[in-house]
Design a protein around this motif. Structure first.
Motif, mmCIF file in Angstrom:
data_model
loop_
_atom_site.group_PDB
_atom_site.id
_atom_site.type_symbol
_atom_site.label_atom_id
_atom_site.label_comp_id
_atom_site.label_asym_id
_atom_site.label_seq_id
_atom_site.Cartn_x
_atom_site.Cartn_y
_atom_site.Cartn_z
ATOM 1 N N ASN A 227 0.824 -1.207 0.000
ATOM 2 C CA ASN A 227 0.000 0.000 0.000
ATOM 3 C C ASN A 227 0.854 1.251 0.000
ATOM 4 O O ASN A 227 1.882 1.322 0.678
ATOM 5 C CB ASN A 227 -0.905 0.023 1.231
ATOM 6 C CG ASN A 227 -1.860 -1.147 1.240
ATOM 7 O OD1 ASN A 227 -2.280 -1.623 0.182
ATOM 8 N ND2 ASN A 227 -2.183 -1.623 2.424
ATOM 9 N N SER A 243 -6.096 12.759 -0.212
ATOM 10 C CA SER A 243 -5.253 11.587 0.011
ATOM 11 C C SER A 243 -5.391 10.624 -1.173
ATOM 12 O O SER A 243 -6.508 10.275 -1.576
ATOM 13 C CB SER A 243 -5.668 10.863 1.291
ATOM 14 O OG SER A 243 -5.613 11.752 2.373
ATOM 15 N N GLN A 245 -4.695 6.994 -2.293
ATOM 16 C CA GLN A 245 -4.432 5.710 -1.637
ATOM 17 C C GLN A 245 -4.385 4.614 -2.692
ATOM 18 O O GLN A 245 -5.342 4.434 -3.462
ATOM 19 C CB GLN A 245 -5.548 5.463 -0.611
ATOM 20 C CG GLN A 245 -5.669 4.066 -0.083
ATOM 21 C CD GLN A 245 -4.607 3.720 0.951
ATOM 22 O OE1 GLN A 245 -3.937 2.709 0.785
ATOM 23 N NE2 GLN A 245 -4.441 4.559 1.961
ATOM 24 N N SER A 247 -3.930 0.596 -3.099
ATOM 25 C CA SER A 247 -3.850 -0.703 -2.416
ATOM 26 C C SER A 247 -3.309 -1.758 -3.373
ATOM 27 O O SER A 247 -3.636 -1.738 -4.565
ATOM 28 C CB SER A 247 -5.231 -1.149 -1.952
ATOM 29 O OG SER A 247 -5.715 -0.237 -1.016
ATOM 30 N N TRP A 249 -0.443 -2.168 -4.638
ATOM 31 C CA TRP A 249 0.238 -1.531 -5.759
ATOM 32 C C TRP A 249 1.593 -2.174 -6.018
ATOM 33 O O TRP A 249 2.299 -2.464 -5.067
ATOM 34 C CB TRP A 249 0.393 -0.024 -5.465
ATOM 35 C CG TRP A 249 0.425 0.776 -6.719
ATOM 36 C CD1 TRP A 249 -0.095 0.444 -7.920
ATOM 37 C CD2 TRP A 249 1.018 2.060 -6.869
ATOM 38 N NE1 TRP A 249 0.115 1.449 -8.826
ATOM 39 C CE2 TRP A 249 0.794 2.453 -8.207
ATOM 40 C CE3 TRP A 249 1.699 2.925 -6.011
ATOM 41 C CZ2 TRP A 249 1.245 3.662 -8.714
ATOM 42 C CZ3 TRP A 249 2.124 4.125 -6.501
ATOM 43 C CH2 TRP A 249 1.899 4.490 -7.855
ATOM 44 N N LEU B 37 -10.645 11.452 -0.425
ATOM 45 C CA LEU B 37 -9.894 10.208 -0.594
ATOM 46 C C LEU B 37 -10.030 9.708 -2.030
ATOM 47 O O LEU B 37 -11.137 9.549 -2.546
ATOM 48 C CB LEU B 37 -10.441 9.159 0.393
ATOM 49 C CG LEU B 37 -9.851 7.759 0.343
ATOM 50 C CD1 LEU B 37 -8.356 7.783 0.640
ATOM 51 C CD2 LEU B 37 -10.550 6.846 1.349
ATOM 52 N N ILE B 38 -8.899 9.512 -2.645
ATOM 53 C CA ILE B 38 -8.881 8.922 -3.986
ATOM 54 C C ILE B 38 -8.186 7.579 -3.841
ATOM 55 O O ILE B 38 -6.999 7.520 -3.505
ATOM 56 C CB ILE B 38 -8.141 9.840 -4.982
ATOM 57 C CG1 ILE B 38 -8.867 11.189 -5.050
ATOM 58 C CG2 ILE B 38 -8.062 9.193 -6.361
ATOM 59 C CD1 ILE B 38 -8.115 12.251 -5.815
ATOM 60 N N HIS B 39 -8.972 6.539 -4.023
ATOM 61 C CA HIS B 39 -8.501 5.204 -3.679
ATOM 62 C C HIS B 39 -8.459 4.320 -4.925
ATOM 63 O O HIS B 39 -9.414 4.263 -5.680
ATOM 64 C CB HIS B 39 -9.464 4.600 -2.644
ATOM 65 C CG HIS B 39 -9.084 3.242 -2.172
ATOM 66 N ND1 HIS B 39 -8.481 3.033 -0.958
ATOM 67 C CD2 HIS B 39 -9.221 2.016 -2.734
ATOM 68 C CE1 HIS B 39 -8.263 1.731 -0.809
ATOM 69 N NE2 HIS B 39 -8.708 1.100 -1.882
ATOM 70 N N TYR B 40 -7.331 3.651 -5.083
ATOM 71 C CA TYR B 40 -7.177 2.729 -6.226
ATOM 72 C C TYR B 40 -6.850 1.343 -5.703
ATOM 73 O O TYR B 40 -6.009 1.191 -4.812
ATOM 74 C CB TYR B 40 -6.029 3.185 -7.136
ATOM 75 C CG TYR B 40 -6.340 4.428 -7.916
ATOM 76 C CD1 TYR B 40 -6.873 4.358 -9.201
ATOM 77 C CD2 TYR B 40 -6.098 5.674 -7.366
ATOM 78 C CE1 TYR B 40 -7.169 5.506 -9.906
ATOM 79 C CE2 TYR B 40 -6.386 6.826 -8.065
ATOM 80 C CZ TYR B 40 -6.927 6.745 -9.342
ATOM 81 O OH TYR B 40 -7.227 7.877 -10.041
ATOM 82 N N GLU B 41 -7.514 0.350 -6.300
ATOM 83 C CA GLU B 41 -7.210 -1.046 -5.968
ATOM 84 C C GLU B 41 -6.511 -1.678 -7.162
ATOM 85 O O GLU B 41 -6.959 -1.509 -8.307
ATOM 86 C CB GLU B 41 -8.489 -1.835 -5.698
ATOM 87 C CG GLU B 41 -9.079 -1.616 -4.319
ATOM 88 C CD GLU B 41 -8.312 -2.344 -3.226
ATOM 89 O OE1 GLU B 41 -7.581 -3.300 -3.550
ATOM 90 O OE2 GLU B 41 -8.447 -1.928 -2.064
ATOM 91 N N ARG B 43 -2.998 -2.601 -9.532
ATOM 92 C CA ARG B 43 -2.243 -1.758 -10.468
ATOM 93 C C ARG B 43 -3.051 -1.431 -11.711
ATOM 94 O O ARG B 43 -2.856 -0.409 -12.337
ATOM 95 C CB ARG B 43 -0.972 -2.488 -10.888
ATOM 96 C CG ARG B 43 -0.007 -2.672 -9.743
ATOM 97 C CD ARG B 43 1.252 -3.304 -10.241
ATOM 98 N NE ARG B 43 2.120 -3.652 -9.140
ATOM 99 C CZ ARG B 43 3.423 -3.761 -9.247
ATOM 100 N NH1 ARG B 43 4.000 -3.566 -10.417
ATOM 101 N NH2 ARG B 43 4.168 -4.078 -8.229
ATOM 102 N N ASP B 45 -6.023 -0.623 -11.949
ATOM 103 C CA ASP B 45 -7.120 0.299 -11.668
ATOM 104 C C ASP B 45 -8.489 -0.343 -11.901
ATOM 105 O O ASP B 45 -9.388 0.234 -12.485
ATOM 106 C CB ASP B 45 -7.010 1.573 -12.513
ATOM 107 C CG ASP B 45 -5.790 2.379 -12.138
ATOM 108 O OD1 ASP B 45 -5.483 3.316 -12.844
ATOM 109 O OD2 ASP B 45 -5.151 2.063 -11.109
ATOM 110 N N TYR B 121 -14.173 -3.919 -1.320
ATOM 111 C CA TYR B 121 -13.151 -2.868 -1.362
ATOM 112 C C TYR B 121 -13.332 -1.737 -0.343
ATOM 113 O O TYR B 121 -12.407 -0.977 -0.101
ATOM 114 C CB TYR B 121 -13.128 -2.245 -2.764
ATOM 115 C CG TYR B 121 -12.799 -3.222 -3.866
ATOM 116 C CD1 TYR B 121 -11.514 -3.763 -3.960
ATOM 117 C CD2 TYR B 121 -13.757 -3.617 -4.792
ATOM 118 C CE1 TYR B 121 -11.199 -4.654 -4.964
ATOM 119 C CE2 TYR B 121 -13.450 -4.504 -5.804
ATOM 120 C CZ TYR B 121 -12.163 -5.034 -5.891
ATOM 121 O OH TYR B 121 -11.850 -5.914 -6.870
ATOM 122 N N LEU B 149 -3.045 -1.724 7.844
ATOM 123 C CA LEU B 149 -2.276 -1.797 6.594
ATOM 124 C C LEU B 149 -1.380 -0.580 6.389
ATOM 125 O O LEU B 149 -0.637 -0.512 5.420
ATOM 126 C CB LEU B 149 -3.233 -1.932 5.401
ATOM 127 C CG LEU B 149 -4.058 -3.225 5.353
ATOM 128 C CD1 LEU B 149 -5.101 -3.145 4.257
ATOM 129 C CD2 LEU B 149 -3.151 -4.431 5.149
#
Lengths: 249, 157
Positions: A227, A243, A245, A247, A249, B37-41, B43, B45, B121, B149
């Motif tokens: 992360n 932020s 974030q 996960s 990655w 919050l900008i969240h990516y799961e 690689r 996307d 997620y 985490l």
């Protein structure tokens, strides 16, 4: 000179005061001059019945004051009440109908002169009785002090702790801080690469009052899935933090 | 003299009592903050969301969060607009570790995010979820939310 009545009540004649012998305080009951003379007279003449006329003569007229039987009765009543406050279980002044009054023979009266030995004896008693209170008070103060100091050092004042990030590098005019401890220069370089990557990907503009906070966890540091978080905070009005974030990655 | 000693002792103990109350950590907090919050799961996307979070920790050990934004999954875009209620409890004496349990959620009419996506997620908004959370003040007085985490997001006060 003073009397100790019933082994419990200290009567200091010159001061006209009454106090319990085991009372270590400075407080005492102050008798009025007439009550004082009345009590001295009845104690000095204990063992015999004193007539009302004699009281009026010795306590009032001898001092240029005119008294009456009613006044005497009133004063004796007051004196009884005062003595009862100190020695509640005994009656100090006994009435002999149609004869007069006498100090009770059942009550022991000790007489002391104010010589050095007596003063020393008296002081010793007071010191002895004061010592435990002082000890208790000092112990409480010491205990409270130690507890307070202990609490001060053991507990954090804030319910939310404060974190001091470490400076990582400068991106244009913005400082980039890391939120985790960096062990080596290689990891530092990895962190910088991640920061640059996110900044570039999202086209984040650096303003004069903004800063970045970066966190790269161990997995990501070593190229394994992990992360990464980059926060862009600006102190402009309004303040804001975005932020980013990532996960796994 | 005795009176003076008693007065001094009482004053001293009152002062110590005040110090005790002042310095002892409290189990609850009062915090209102906003985060984007900008969240990516993954690689690739596969999943991402961009959300605005309004978080309120109340002194009674409860709190609520308003979350609004967009959720992207593969080719799909969903609207996220809901509120959650949570309870929280301080875990340690010396640091600000909390256990946060989501109690309930209330979706607005616009919210069309499938439950499978939030459960996979975005578990931090799913009722019944319990998360271990650490809160830290940053030098600019913002608050860093950290999960097991690692740092999750920064919330602006």
């Amino acid at each position: 000179m003073y009397y100790v009545i019933d082994n419990s009540l200290l009567y200091i004649i010159d001061a006209g005061t009454l106090k319990l012998k085991n009372d270590s305080s400075d407080e005492s009951y102050k008798l009025t001059p007439i009550l004082n003379r009345l009590l001295v007279y009845i104690i000095e003449n204990r063992g015999r019945v004193i007539q009302k006329d004699e009281f009026l003569r010795e306590v009032w007229e001898k001092y240029g004051i005119e008294g009456s039987v009613n006044t005497l009765t009133q004063y004796l009543s007051n004196l009884r009440r005062i003595l009862r406050d100190f020695i509640p279980e005994k009656e100090c002044i006994v009435t002999y109908p149609r004869q007069g009054y006498a100090f009770s023979s059942e009550i022991m009266v000790e007489e002391f002169r104010n010589n050095e030995k007596d003063i020393e004896h008296c002081s010793e008693k007071i010191i002895t009785s004061k010592l435990p209170i002082l000890k208790i008070v000092l112990s409480i103060i010491l205990l409270t002090l130690v507890t307070s100091i202990g609490l001060y050092f053991n507990f954090n004042r804030y319910t939310i702790s404060e974190l001091t990030p470490s400076f990582l590098y400068q991106h244009e005019n913005c400082n980039v801080y890391t939120l985790v401890k960096l062990d080596s220069n290689i990891i530092r370089e990895t962190n910088i690469r991640y920061a640059e990557k996110i900044i570039e990907k999202h086209n984040i503009k650096c303003s004069s009052n903004s800063s970045f906070y970066l966190s790269v966890n161990r997995g990501a540091e070593h190229g394994i899935s992990g992360n990464v978080m980059l926060a862009h905070c600006t102190d402009d009005n309004p303040k804001a933090c975005v932020s980013y974030q990532y996960s796994r990655w | 003299m005795k009176k003076i000693i008693i007065v001094l002792t009482i004053s001293f103990m009152a002062l110590a009592g005040f110090a005790f109350v002042y310095f002892i950590p409290k189990d609850t907090i009062e915090l209102n903050c906003t985060a984007t919050l900008i969240h990516y799961e993954n690689r690739e996307d596969l999943f991402s969301h961009t959300s605005q979070l309004n978080i309120h920790f109340k002194k009674d050990g409860f709190g609520y969060m308003l979350i609004n934004g967009n959720v992207y999954n593969k080719e799909n875009r969903y609207i996220l607009s809901r509120s959650t209620q949570f309870k929280y409890k301080r875990q340690t004496k010396h640091d600000s570790y909390y256990t946060v349990t989501v109690l309930s959620e209330r979706k607005s009419g616009l919210d069309n995010v499938p439950d499978e996506l939030t459960q996979t997620y975005m578990s931090f908004i799913v009722p019944g979820t319990e998360r271990f959370l650490k809160l830290d003040y940053l030098p600019n007085d913002d608050v860093l939310f950290t999960t097991i985490l690692g740092p999750f997001f920064v919330c602006d006060i």
